[in-house]
Design a protein around this motif. Structure first.
Motif, mmCIF file in Angstrom:
data_model
loop_
_atom_site.group_PDB
_atom_site.id
_atom_site.type_symbol
_atom_site.label_atom_id
_atom_site.label_comp_id
_atom_site.label_asym_id
_atom_site.label_seq_id
_atom_site.Cartn_x
_atom_site.Cartn_y
_atom_site.Cartn_z
ATOM 1 N N ALA A 1 40.353 34.613 40.283
ATOM 2 C CA ALA A 1 40.241 33.859 41.532
ATOM 3 C C ALA A 1 40.663 32.400 41.345
ATOM 4 O O ALA A 1 41.301 31.807 42.226
ATOM 5 C CB ALA A 1 38.815 33.938 42.078
ATOM 6 N N LEU A 2 40.319 31.811 40.187
ATOM 7 C CA LEU A 2 40.721 30.432 39.912
ATOM 8 C C LEU A 2 42.232 30.298 39.816
ATOM 9 O O LEU A 2 42.829 29.344 40.330
ATOM 10 C CB LEU A 2 40.089 29.942 38.615
ATOM 11 N N VAL A 3 42.864 31.261 39.156
ATOM 12 C CA VAL A 3 44.325 31.216 39.016
ATOM 13 C C VAL A 3 44.982 31.361 40.389
ATOM 14 O O VAL A 3 45.956 30.654 40.709
ATOM 15 C CB VAL A 3 44.801 32.313 38.056
ATOM 16 N N LEU A 4 44.470 32.247 41.218
ATOM 17 C CA LEU A 4 45.013 32.406 42.569
ATOM 18 C C LEU A 4 44.746 31.162 43.409
ATOM 19 O O LEU A 4 45.563 30.803 44.266
ATOM 20 C CB LEU A 4 44.398 33.643 43.235
ATOM 21 N N LEU A 5 43.617 30.495 43.180
ATOM 22 C CA LEU A 5 43.351 29.218 43.849
ATOM 23 C C LEU A 5 44.414 28.198 43.480
ATOM 24 O O LEU A 5 44.942 27.480 44.354
ATOM 25 C CB LEU A 5 41.966 28.712 43.455
ATOM 26 N N ARG A 6 44.734 28.141 42.206
ATOM 27 C CA ARG A 6 45.787 27.235 41.745
ATOM 28 C C ARG A 6 47.120 27.576 42.414
ATOM 29 O O ARG A 6 47.885 26.682 42.794
ATOM 30 C CB ARG A 6 45.900 27.321 40.221
ATOM 31 N N GLY B 1 40.220 37.030 47.723
ATOM 32 C CA GLY B 1 38.972 37.385 48.409
ATOM 33 C C GLY B 1 38.250 38.527 47.728
ATOM 34 O O GLY B 1 37.026 38.510 47.579
ATOM 35 N N ALA B 2 39.012 39.531 47.275
ATOM 36 C CA ALA B 2 38.406 40.653 46.570
ATOM 37 C C ALA B 2 37.798 40.200 45.245
ATOM 38 O O ALA B 2 36.710 40.649 44.855
ATOM 39 C CB ALA B 2 39.449 41.747 46.330
ATOM 40 N N MET B 3 38.489 39.295 44.544
ATOM 41 C CA MET B 3 37.967 38.791 43.274
ATOM 42 C C MET B 3 36.696 37.965 43.485
ATOM 43 O O MET B 3 35.747 38.063 42.712
ATOM 44 C CB MET B 3 39.028 37.935 42.576
ATOM 45 N N ILE B 4 36.663 37.148 44.546
ATOM 46 C CA ILE B 4 35.473 36.346 44.838
ATOM 47 C C ILE B 4 34.297 37.254 45.172
ATOM 48 O O ILE B 4 33.167 37.046 44.697
ATOM 49 C CB ILE B 4 35.757 35.373 45.999
ATOM 50 N N ALA B 5 34.549 38.278 46.001
ATOM 51 C CA ALA B 5 33.474 39.203 46.379
ATOM 52 C C ALA B 5 32.924 39.924 45.155
ATOM 53 O O ALA B 5 31.707 40.039 44.980
ATOM 54 C CB ALA B 5 33.990 40.205 47.413
ATOM 55 N N VAL C 1 42.310 27.384 52.113
ATOM 56 C CA VAL C 1 41.803 28.033 50.906
ATOM 57 C C VAL C 1 40.307 28.293 51.030
ATOM 58 O O VAL C 1 39.816 29.379 50.678
ATOM 59 C CB VAL C 1 42.115 27.160 49.669
ATOM 60 N N THR C 2 39.552 27.316 51.528
ATOM 61 C CA THR C 2 38.113 27.488 51.689
ATOM 62 C C THR C 2 37.792 28.543 52.734
ATOM 63 O O THR C 2 36.924 29.404 52.534
ATOM 64 C CB THR C 2 37.454 26.152 52.081
ATOM 65 N N LEU C 3 38.491 28.501 53.868
ATOM 66 C CA LEU C 3 38.254 29.471 54.942
ATOM 67 C C LEU C 3 38.525 30.887 54.477
ATOM 68 O O LEU C 3 37.700 31.794 54.667
ATOM 69 C CB LEU C 3 39.139 29.132 56.144
ATOM 70 N N MET C 4 39.669 31.115 53.843
ATOM 71 C CA MET C 4 40.030 32.459 53.401
ATOM 72 C C MET C 4 39.119 32.935 52.273
ATOM 73 O O MET C 4 38.805 34.126 52.178
ATOM 74 C CB MET C 4 41.489 32.486 52.955
ATOM 75 N N GLY C 5 38.681 32.001 51.435
ATOM 76 C CA GLY C 5 37.779 32.362 50.350
ATOM 77 C C GLY C 5 36.383 32.700 50.818
ATOM 78 O O GLY C 5 35.587 33.255 50.060
ATOM 79 N N PRO D 1 45.561 32.417 29.620
ATOM 80 C CA PRO D 1 46.484 33.559 29.570
ATOM 81 C C PRO D 1 46.757 34.159 30.941
ATOM 82 O O PRO D 1 47.877 34.630 31.207
ATOM 83 C CB PRO D 1 45.778 34.559 28.643
ATOM 84 N N LEU D 2 45.757 34.139 31.823
ATOM 85 C CA LEU D 2 45.990 34.650 33.176
ATOM 86 C C LEU D 2 46.949 33.744 33.945
ATOM 87 O O LEU D 2 47.822 34.228 34.685
ATOM 88 C CB LEU D 2 44.655 34.765 33.926
ATOM 89 N N ALA D 3 46.797 32.419 33.782
ATOM 90 C CA ALA D 3 47.708 31.486 34.445
ATOM 91 C C ALA D 3 49.123 31.640 33.907
ATOM 92 O O ALA D 3 50.105 31.506 34.653
ATOM 93 C CB ALA D 3 47.217 30.055 34.251
#
Length: 233
Positions: free
Chosen positions: A105-110, A14-18, A121-125, A49-51
């Motif tokens: 955020a994408l890596v955390l989504l994965r 959430g912090a990364m998306i914001a 995932v959508t609600l929390m994001g 590399p992040l993944a």
């Protein structure tokens, strides 16, 4: 069902998306839509590399070489932008920061999509960035707290619906494939950004933007090809 075990990853996401949304939308005040989209394309190059670091996904040998090539594409694209002036330099920095936070955020989504499902995932994001950004709306000085006109609200509703649909589809995709394979598909945004920027805002697209975007796209597609891994956790 929401559980306590889910919260740390979703709070970070959430912090990364914001942060990503704030930086990217601010950059659009000084960059054209096609410029901002093109420069944000470093995000797929940062994802492998992040993944690997965060999820232990195997990183392929092409990733490093593709990262170098993709960075060259960014340099080419920047040549197509008039970067004179502090505001435009800050815009470039904002897009770079947005790309990094978006990649995280994408890596955390994965990491959470398969376990938590697309609805959670959508609600929390959406909910967590809302809670994080609301204080800015409440405590900003009055001269900086500019609200949109009522006539603009339907566009925000449409934006919310499209954003919700997009995250739903992304979460279903990331539940079924690794992050570094899916990330290059982000590059389909470039022709849409150029088209919409021209159609709605009269923005031209410099040849360097197309050339740089093509180089970055080629780098990411190369990065996504299957090959023997060079590292894993």
């Amino acid at each position: 069902r929401l559980t306590r075990e889910m919260l740390p990853a979703h709070l970070l996401r959430g912090a990364m998306i914001a942060a990503s949304a704030f930086l990217f939308y601010w950059s659009l005040t000084v960059l054209t839509l096609a410029e901002a989209i093109t420069l944000s394309f470093i995000a797929p190059l940062l994802t492998p590399p992040l993944a690997w670091a965060m999820l232990g996904e195997r990183m392929r040998w092409q990733n490093f070489a593709a990262g170098v090539l993709g960075f060259a594409g960014v340099l080419v694209a920047v040549q197509g932008a008039d970067i004179r002036g502090e505001a435009r330099l800050l815009g470039l920095a904002a897009v770079s920061g947005a790309a990094l936070t978006y990649a995280v955020a994408l890596v955390l989504l994965r990491a959470r999509a398969a376990a938590d499902g697309s609805v959670v995932v959508t609600l929390m994001g959406s909910l967590l960035p809302l809670l994080m950004l609301t204080p800015a709306l409440v405590f900003l000085p009055a001269d900086l707290r500019v609200m949109p006109a009522l006539s603009a609200l339907p566009w925000f509703v449409l934006l919310g619906l499209l954003g919700n649909l997009g995250v739903q589809l992304l979460s279903r995709a990331y539940a079924r494939a690794d992050a570094q394979t899916l990330a290059p598909i982000e590059f389909t945004a470039l022709p849409w950004a150029a088209l919409f920027g021209w159609a709605f805002f009269g923005e031209g697209v410099a040849p360097a933007i197309w050339l740089g975007g093509g180089i970055i796209a080629a780098a990411c597609l190369w990065s996504s090809r299957a090959a023997a891994p060079i590292a894993s956790h």
